[in-house]
Enzyme design. Sequence first.
Site, PDB file in Angstrom:
ATOM      1  CB  SER A 128      -2.238  -0.234 -13.285  1.00 46.62           C
ATOM      2  OG  SER A 128      -1.750   0.190 -12.050  1.00 46.62           O
TER       3      SER A 128
HETATM    4  N1  SAM Z   1      -0.464   4.577 -11.335  1.00 46.48           N
HETATM    5  C1  SAM Z   1       0.543   3.728 -11.943  1.00 46.48           C
HETATM    6  C2  SAM Z   1       0.241   3.511 -13.418  1.00 46.48           C
HETATM    7  O1  SAM Z   1       0.004   4.457 -14.084  1.00 46.48           O
HETATM    8  O2  SAM Z   1       0.295   2.399 -13.896  1.00 46.48           O
HETATM    9  C3  SAM Z   1       0.730   2.439 -11.245  1.00 46.48           C
HETATM   10  C4  SAM Z   1       1.083   2.579  -9.837  1.00 46.48           C
HETATM   11  S1  SAM Z   1       1.856   1.168  -9.147  1.00 46.48           S
HETATM   12  C5  SAM Z   1       0.676  -0.095  -9.343  1.00 46.48           C
HETATM   13  C6  SAM Z   1       1.724   1.591  -7.447  1.00 46.48           C
HETATM   14  C7  SAM Z   1       2.659   2.704  -7.012  1.00 46.48           C
HETATM   15  O3  SAM Z   1       2.302   3.106  -5.707  1.00 46.48           O
HETATM   16  C8  SAM Z   1       4.124   2.303  -6.950  1.00 46.48           C
HETATM   17  O4  SAM Z   1       4.889   3.149  -7.757  1.00 46.48           O
HETATM   18  C9  SAM Z   1       4.486   2.455  -5.471  1.00 46.48           C
HETATM   19  O5  SAM Z   1       5.804   2.879  -5.245  1.00 46.48           O
HETATM   20  C10 SAM Z   1       3.474   3.496  -5.043  1.00 46.48           C
HETATM   21  N2  SAM Z   1       3.196   3.559  -3.604  1.00 46.48           N
HETATM   22  C11 SAM Z   1       3.046   2.551  -2.712  1.00 46.48           C
HETATM   23  N3  SAM Z   1       2.780   3.040  -1.491  1.00 46.48           N
HETATM   24  C12 SAM Z   1       2.764   4.394  -1.609  1.00 46.48           C
HETATM   25  C13 SAM Z   1       2.537   5.473  -0.721  1.00 46.48           C
HETATM   26  N4  SAM Z   1       2.266   5.287   0.577  1.00 46.48           N
HETATM   27  N5  SAM Z   1       2.588   6.735  -1.189  1.00 46.48           N
HETATM   28  C14 SAM Z   1       2.860   6.970  -2.491  1.00 46.48           C
HETATM   29  N6  SAM Z   1       3.087   5.997  -3.397  1.00 46.48           N
HETATM   30  C15 SAM Z   1       3.026   4.725  -2.955  1.00 46.48           C
END
Ligand code: SAM
Length: 217
Positions: free
Chosen positions: A61
Amino acid sequence: MRFDDQRKRMVETNLIPRGILDQKVIEAFLKVPRERFVSAQWKEFSYQDHPLSIGFKQTISQPYIVALMMSLIEIKETDKVLEIGTGCGYQTALLAEIAEEVFTIERIEELLISAKKTLKNLEYTNIHFKIGDGCLGWVNTLPPVSEFDKIIVSAASPDLPKALLSQLKINGKMIVPQGSSSRQELIVYEKLENEVLTHYHGGCVFVPLIGEGAWDN
Ligand code: SAM
């Protein structure tokens, strides 16, 4: 410029002037090496204030949005924090710098394994990991924790994630990027004894939350 200097400059030019004034958040951003969470091809862009690809159609992010989300739910030293969407683990590290314990869930196994490795190399000892659908929260998982002081959802949800709200303590706060799959608003839910207050904090764009009650794969 060295990464340490780039990190300091990012905080001074992209976070503080845009209203990130929580000292705990600022110190965490000054400490966590974002370059360790991105692949070799993106390292030189580590301290630009925008998301970067981490593979699997996912992103690390934008630093400002992470700082804003952490500030809005006022992460404290005594907090048990549930994070949905570990991704590469950058935000997990920032949370672990401040909170007592962080519980993080990621649905893509390869990302969780890689994040775990990076966070272990950085010597964090207050993080618990789970692979699975974060929409369901921290259920049937060790260590057994049923309620959290703060919950941070780092993928876009079409709706209020109800299972997560039920795992939020009274007086706890949960932040969710909520809206359509292409555009969302940052919403803070504040759970009181008899009601849930809703606070709106402006637009954002996240990758979709995929799971029960959210988007289909
Ligand atoms: N927190 C991260 C960072 O430090 O930059 C960015 C996270 S990224 C924007 C969003 C993440 O959410 C992805 O890795 C995706 O696979 C995960 N995700 C989406 N749906 C999810 C779910 N139901 N449970 C767990 N993870 C999920």
